[in-house]
Write an enzyme that holds these catalytic residues in place. Structure first.
Site, PDB file in Angstrom:
ATOM      1  N   SER A 134     -10.866 -57.139 -29.427  1.00  0.00           N
ATOM      2  CA  SER A 134     -11.236 -56.547 -28.338  1.00  0.00           C
ATOM      3  C   SER A 134     -10.851 -55.075 -27.964  1.00  0.00           C
ATOM      4  O   SER A 134     -11.147 -54.233 -28.724  1.00  0.00           O
ATOM      5  CB  SER A 134     -10.864 -57.442 -27.196  1.00  0.00           C
ATOM      6  OG  SER A 134     -11.232 -57.099 -26.088  1.00  0.00           O
ATOM      7  N   ASP A 293     -16.011 -51.814 -24.193  1.00  0.00           N
ATOM      8  CA  ASP A 293     -14.776 -51.864 -25.051  1.00  0.00           C
ATOM      9  C   ASP A 293     -15.246 -52.182 -26.274  1.00  0.00           C
ATOM     10  O   ASP A 293     -16.466 -52.031 -26.693  1.00  0.00           O
ATOM     11  CB  ASP A 293     -13.880 -52.773 -24.531  1.00  0.00           C
ATOM     12  CG  ASP A 293     -14.304 -54.359 -24.784  1.00  0.00           C
ATOM     13  OD1 ASP A 293     -15.328 -54.427 -24.577  1.00  0.00           O
ATOM     14  OD2 ASP A 293     -13.494 -54.984 -24.827  1.00  0.00           O
ATOM     15  N   ASP A 295     -15.380 -55.031 -28.370  1.00  0.00           N
ATOM     16  CA  ASP A 295     -16.255 -55.801 -28.737  1.00  0.00           C
ATOM     17  C   ASP A 295     -17.528 -56.035 -27.722  1.00  0.00           C
ATOM     18  O   ASP A 295     -18.350 -57.106 -27.691  1.00  0.00           O
ATOM     19  CB  ASP A 295     -15.657 -57.353 -28.940  1.00  0.00           C
ATOM     20  CG  ASP A 295     -14.953 -57.817 -27.521  1.00  0.00           C
ATOM     21  OD1 ASP A 295     -14.669 -57.063 -26.967  1.00  0.00           O
ATOM     22  OD2 ASP A 295     -14.981 -58.809 -27.566  1.00  0.00           O
ATOM     23  N   ASP A 297     -17.664 -56.324 -24.591  1.00  0.00           N
ATOM     24  CA  ASP A 297     -17.823 -57.697 -23.474  1.00  0.00           C
ATOM     25  C   ASP A 297     -17.126 -57.272 -22.082  1.00  0.00           C
ATOM     26  O   ASP A 297     -17.363 -57.763 -21.114  1.00  0.00           O
ATOM     27  CB  ASP A 297     -17.385 -58.890 -24.044  1.00  0.00           C
ATOM     28  CG  ASP A 297     -15.655 -58.718 -23.849  1.00  0.00           C
ATOM     29  OD1 ASP A 297     -15.077 -57.612 -23.958  1.00  0.00           O
ATOM     30  OD2 ASP A 297     -14.864 -59.878 -24.152  1.00  0.00           O
TER      31      ASP A 297
END
Length: 581
Positions: A134, A293, A295, A297
């Protein structure tokens, strides 16, 4: 007496390193890459899949022999070895092997956003794993397992951990000769190539937004996409263009850039400002700058000041409010860290009890609202990730539920709202209650020390969720807002906590008396002058975070600056105080 050769001895005693066991974070498992050995990742993934195989289908269970989907982000260690991290990595390859070992058929969906993978897998009624760290620093990574119904929830973690212990014991007890792993924790059979990529998840995710918003929703809008190393950087371009926007990519990076949408720093804003200024010189004005960001999400949305051309960042919880209003949400779940503008605006009557921080808690809150018969149920976090707990109907079009953090929905909702009303993003956000937030953190701050700070300033009353301080006395309430019986000794202890905190959040720093402290997740302090300061150790890394809310952006930023200043800021002063107690 039987003499065993080294190759016949158990794997565990032959390991050339001391294993560091993976732990659950706020959502998923995260660790430093040097500790993400093939062996450790394999053990945990096999245990999680065995747990999912034990669940009934009605609870998101999966069956051996089924397809199991996975995807991965652009962090080098997700699919390559990283020399700087002890030559560890290739997590996606290891996870593919673990899926196959567990009797499932791995389906590689490539490098796509976490919500794209989850959306498609849930539609198919299958489980999935996203390999991602992430937003956390480059030297870390991890993965996130989903049931066939969505994210793993907190009630799953203890039984999964029990299963991990069983699987770990089995693998450690195998002889080195029979083990799949070397003494260094690598797979003996080098995991070189992933199976060929499939693109069903990416295509379904793109179509989800075309169907709901329509191909002309953003016609005439001019949008810059700050790509950096976000896994959804190209997919987001495709979606925006499919909705009619003119889109220009900027700032693409082949080096991983950790973007924490809760902690956008001045240097990052300066980078984006420079990219915007360059784009304007070549291509003219733009309506917005968007990004995500790592990833993809969590959204990043910036507007441009019409007078100064300065880029302006809007915090994720404000973006969430705009999105919830656009969707016509009837029930909204947010964590305690969110900007309290949500308590005062158009959404206040839809607000459900606030949760702990992390998408599993928000999902649990949405499930509770659904069980009570609520419809059009949504949730969002301070990082901007937006979750839909139920299907949403708007203008006769259905948006299928996606109960996991998503960045694209709030980006599109904010842009479409401004476009539909023919106003700028700045004007759109100016309609929200005038409450401003800021967040910051101290890195390399051991979690144990952060937890010690929280414990030092928490009441002995285990049921106390909120404590209020007024001229009439001190009152404690549980999570259901029921008043608790408090003894004189406990009253004295609570008063001491308040006075101790005022020694750090002092009038000299602009704070007034404390009116309330909330202990839902960390220590959230409310002051009479409407300031809020919220302390909490990160669930994913050794970081101590502070969230601030105030009546002006300047004051909110000042609170986080005073808190994180080195070496004598509020957080360091709290650390020294607790260590001395």
């Amino acid at each position: 007496m039987t003499i065993f050769t080294k190759s016949q001895e158990p794997l565990r005693i032959n390991l050339s390193y001391t294993p560091k066991e993976l732990q659950f974070g706020t959502s998923g498992r995260r660790a430093e890459v040097i500790h993400l050995t093939h062996l450790e990742v394999f053990i945990n993934v096999v245990a999680e899949l065995e747990f999912l195989q034990s669940l009934p289908k009605t609870e998101g269970g999966i069956n051996r022999g089924e397809t199991f989907y996975y995807a991965y982000d652009l962090r080098p260690s997700s699919s390559q070895y990283v020399k700087e991290q002890g030559n560890r990595g290739k997590l996606a390859q290891v996870i593919e092997q673990a899926i196959r070992y567990s009797g499932m058929i791995p389906s590689n969906q490539g490098q796509i956003p976490t919500p794209a993978l989850t959306y498609y897998a849930v539609l198919q009624g299958k489980g999935s794993i996203m390999v991602t760290g992430s937003h956390i620093p480059f030297d870390r990574n991890g993965y996130k397992t989903n049931t066939a119904s969505g994210e793993l929830l907190k009630q799953h973690e203890n039984p999964i951990n029990d299963k991990v212990k069983q699987v770990r014991a089995q693998f450690y007890a195998q002889s080195l000769e029979d083990s799949l792993f070397t003494v260094d924790g690598f797979l003996k059979q080098e995991p070189n190539e992933l199976t060929p990529e499939h693109h069903q998840a990416a295509q379904a995710y793109i179509q989800r937004y075309i169907d709901f918003f329509g191909s002309e929703a953003l016609t005439g809008m001019r949008v810059l996409v700050y790509q950096h190393s976000a896994v959804g950087r190209d997919l987001v371009l495709d979606i925006l263009r499919s909705l009619g926007a003119f889109v220009l990519p900027i700032g693409r990076s082949e080096t991983f850039v950790p973007i924490d949408t809760e902690n956008i720093q001045a240097a990052q804003l300066a980078t984006i400002q420079a990219l915007y200024d360059e784009a304007v010189l070549k291509h003219g004005a733009f309506d917005a700058i968007i990004s995500t960001d790592g990833d993809s999400d969590r959204p990043l949305i910036l507007a441009i000041d019409a007078n100064t051309s300065a880029v302006r960042f809007f915090s994720g919880d404000l973006v969430g409010m705009i999105t919830a209003e656009f969707l016509g949400a009837k029930a909204i779940v947010v964590p305690i860290s969110s900007n309290d503008a949500v308590d005062h605006g158009n959404l206040k009557d839809m607000l459900q009890p606030k949760t702990r921080i992390g998408s599993p808690y928000v999902i649990a809150g949405m499930e509770k609202a659904l069980a009570q018969g609520k419809q059009s149920v949504c949730g969002f976090e301070a990082n901007g990730g937006f979750l839909t707990g139920s299907d949403i109907i708007r203008n006769g079009k259905k948006l299928t539920a996606l109960p996991t953090r998503d960045a694209v929905l709030p980006i599109l909702a904010a842009l479409a709202s401004a476009h539909h009303e023919k106003i700028s993003l700045t004007a759109l956000f100016s309609r929200l209650p005038k409450r401003y937030s800021s967040a910051a953190l101290l890195k390399q701050f051991p979690k144990s020390q952060g937890l010690a700070i929280v414990k030092q300033f928490s009441p002995s009353l285990s049921a106390a969720c909120t404590v209020t301080f007024s001229d009439t006395g001190i009152t404690a309430f549980n999570e259901h807002n029921d008043a608790q019986t408090v003894s004189p000794l406990e009253i004295k202890a609570l008063d001491a906590i308040s006075k101790a905190l005022l020694g750090f959040f002092s009038p000299e720093k602009g704070f007034s008396e404390i009116t309330q402290i909330n202990y839902t997740d960390g220590v959230r302090i409310y002051f009479a002058n409407n300031d809020i300061a919220h302390l909490r150790p990160s669930g994913n890394a050794d970081e101590l975070r502070i969230y601030a809310v105030a009546d002006t952006q300047q004051r909110a930023d000042e609170i986080t600056r005073m808190a994180t200043q080195e070496p004598d800021g509020i957080l360091r002063s709290l650390e020294r105080y607790v260590m001395s107690c």
